[in-house]
Design an enzyme around this catalytic site. Sequence first.
Site, mmCIF file in Angstrom:
data_model
loop_
_atom_site.group_PDB
_atom_site.id
_atom_site.type_symbol
_atom_site.label_atom_id
_atom_site.label_comp_id
_atom_site.label_asym_id
_atom_site.label_seq_id
_atom_site.Cartn_x
_atom_site.Cartn_y
_atom_site.Cartn_z
ATOM 1 N N ASP A 6 -8.979 -13.741 0.672
ATOM 2 C CA ASP A 6 -10.146 -13.870 -0.221
ATOM 3 C C ASP A 6 -11.272 -14.637 0.471
ATOM 4 O O ASP A 6 -12.453 -14.249 0.394
ATOM 5 C CB ASP A 6 -9.765 -14.510 -1.572
ATOM 6 C CG ASP A 6 -8.774 -15.656 -1.444
ATOM 7 O OD1 ASP A 6 -8.163 -15.800 -0.367
ATOM 8 O OD2 ASP A 6 -8.602 -16.408 -2.414
ATOM 9 N N TYR A 42 0.807 -1.224 0.000
ATOM 10 C CA TYR A 42 0.000 0.000 0.000
ATOM 11 C C TYR A 42 0.839 1.272 0.000
ATOM 12 O O TYR A 42 0.363 2.320 -0.395
ATOM 13 C CB TYR A 42 -0.920 -0.013 1.228
ATOM 14 C CG TYR A 42 -1.989 1.038 1.211
ATOM 15 C CD1 TYR A 42 -3.229 0.780 0.620
ATOM 16 C CD2 TYR A 42 -1.775 2.292 1.771
ATOM 17 C CE1 TYR A 42 -4.214 1.740 0.594
ATOM 18 C CE2 TYR A 42 -2.755 3.262 1.748
ATOM 19 C CZ TYR A 42 -3.974 2.984 1.166
ATOM 20 O OH TYR A 42 -4.955 3.935 1.149
ATOM 21 N N LYS A 84 -2.214 -13.657 2.884
ATOM 22 C CA LYS A 84 -2.288 -14.369 1.608
ATOM 23 C C LYS A 84 -0.989 -15.169 1.481
ATOM 24 O O LYS A 84 -0.295 -15.113 0.455
ATOM 25 C CB LYS A 84 -2.463 -13.349 0.464
ATOM 26 C CG LYS A 84 -2.699 -13.928 -0.897
ATOM 27 C CD LYS A 84 -4.108 -14.434 -1.114
ATOM 28 C CE LYS A 84 -4.244 -15.105 -2.461
ATOM 29 N NZ LYS A 84 -5.540 -15.778 -2.661
ATOM 30 N N ASP A 131 -7.135 -2.085 4.075
ATOM 31 C CA ASP A 131 -7.818 -0.999 3.360
ATOM 32 C C ASP A 131 -9.097 -1.536 2.720
ATOM 33 O O ASP A 131 -10.179 -0.959 2.849
ATOM 34 C CB ASP A 131 -6.866 -0.456 2.289
ATOM 35 C CG ASP A 131 -7.488 0.635 1.452
ATOM 36 O OD1 ASP A 131 -7.942 1.625 2.039
ATOM 37 O OD2 ASP A 131 -7.530 0.494 0.216
ATOM 38 N N ASP A 141 -13.480 -1.296 4.194
ATOM 39 C CA ASP A 141 -14.633 -0.778 3.432
ATOM 40 C C ASP A 141 -15.728 -1.835 3.371
ATOM 41 O O ASP A 141 -16.910 -1.525 3.496
ATOM 42 C CB ASP A 141 -14.220 -0.389 1.997
ATOM 43 C CG ASP A 141 -13.838 1.081 1.876
ATOM 44 O OD1 ASP A 141 -13.239 1.612 2.840
ATOM 45 O OD2 ASP A 141 -14.122 1.704 0.836
#
Length: 343
Positions: free
Chosen positions: A213, A127, A179, A237, A241
């Site tokens: 995921d 990021y 991940k 991030d 949301d």
Amino acid sequence: MSMATPIPATLIPGDGIGPEIVEATVMVLDALGANFDWEICQAGLAGMKAAGDPLPPETLASIHRTKLALKGPLETPVGGGYRSSNVRLREEFKLYANVRPAYTIIPGGRFEDIDLVLLRENNEGLYVGFEHYIPIDGDPHAVAMATGVNTRAGARRIAEYAFDYAVKNNRKKVTIVHKANIMKALTGLFLETALEVAKKYEGRIECDQRIVDACAMQLVLNPWQFDVLVTTNLFGDILSDEISGLVGGLGMTPGANIGEDAAIFEAVHGSAPDIAGKGIANPTAILLAAAMMLDHVDRRDLAARLRQAIDQVLNEDKVRTGDLGGTASTKEYTAALIRRVAA
Ligand code: NAI
């Protein structure tokens, strides 16, 4: 009840809906008797316009002085243009922990009784935007490359923050999100380190892990299985949301950036350019960020009154902005909150 000695704090109205929701917040805090001594500073697009710099030196100097800030959203150009002022602030003040709680305030939505806290590593990973292009055959953008950097020290610090947060806030479980099946080094290091930290909390805080995921899907299928989630910067991030969507949208979720040198409080959402200047923005997220700021300065009594007023206005007075299905303007909602906190 009010704060006898004013607490110096930096106030950044920000871009888009920022000035509208920050003004609403300051009015409610005044009515509450939260006596912050605001130093008003600019950043983002407003900083560019005022001082030719998206993070003017006066703004940095103010936060260095006060070590405490309430910040409206800052616009970042997509694709090109200046680097994110948010990312720069997080670097400058080593704001390594991004604390993003989300809980149901208005019942009857798609998901009832949500109560989650996402802890996002704030200084490392993909990021931070260490990126460049490689030109080939006259195409300046033929290849794009990004470098993600995670460190054991950084992973340990956020994992320790997460488990410590869980203990202090009577939480039961921390889920490590990664991940590591694909990005074996970058997020494998994060997982490995967080699991080491988890061992120190065995018997006190439960720990499990999810691949990002699958976690994103599980958050929609059965969000109640989660409690505290800790993850790397980019995944945090995105997931925060998603989590906002479980509790009524981006207007409802606050965030705290906590570091060694300062603490900066903000909404999870951005500058919402599509509704800026229309007087319809929902200031709840940044008001809840102000409540976190009151907790941070040890005025839990005022923080609790503010949260209670928000609950009363939304659920008893039924004054709600458009994003929550209501018809109230930002000003009408703010006036209703002022009536409640002053009562
Ligand atoms: P956004 O969060 O600004 O907006 C997404 C959608 O949610 C829009 O339809 C918007 O109207 C709605 N929304 C957001 N906050 C709302 C509120 N308080 N009340 C009612 N509706 C609300 O995300 P977007 O459009 O991707 O980003 C806009 C700008 O904000 C970009 O320049 C981005 O870089 C910046 N940004 C800044 C952040 C920060 O300063 N912490 C965080 C996220 C984005």
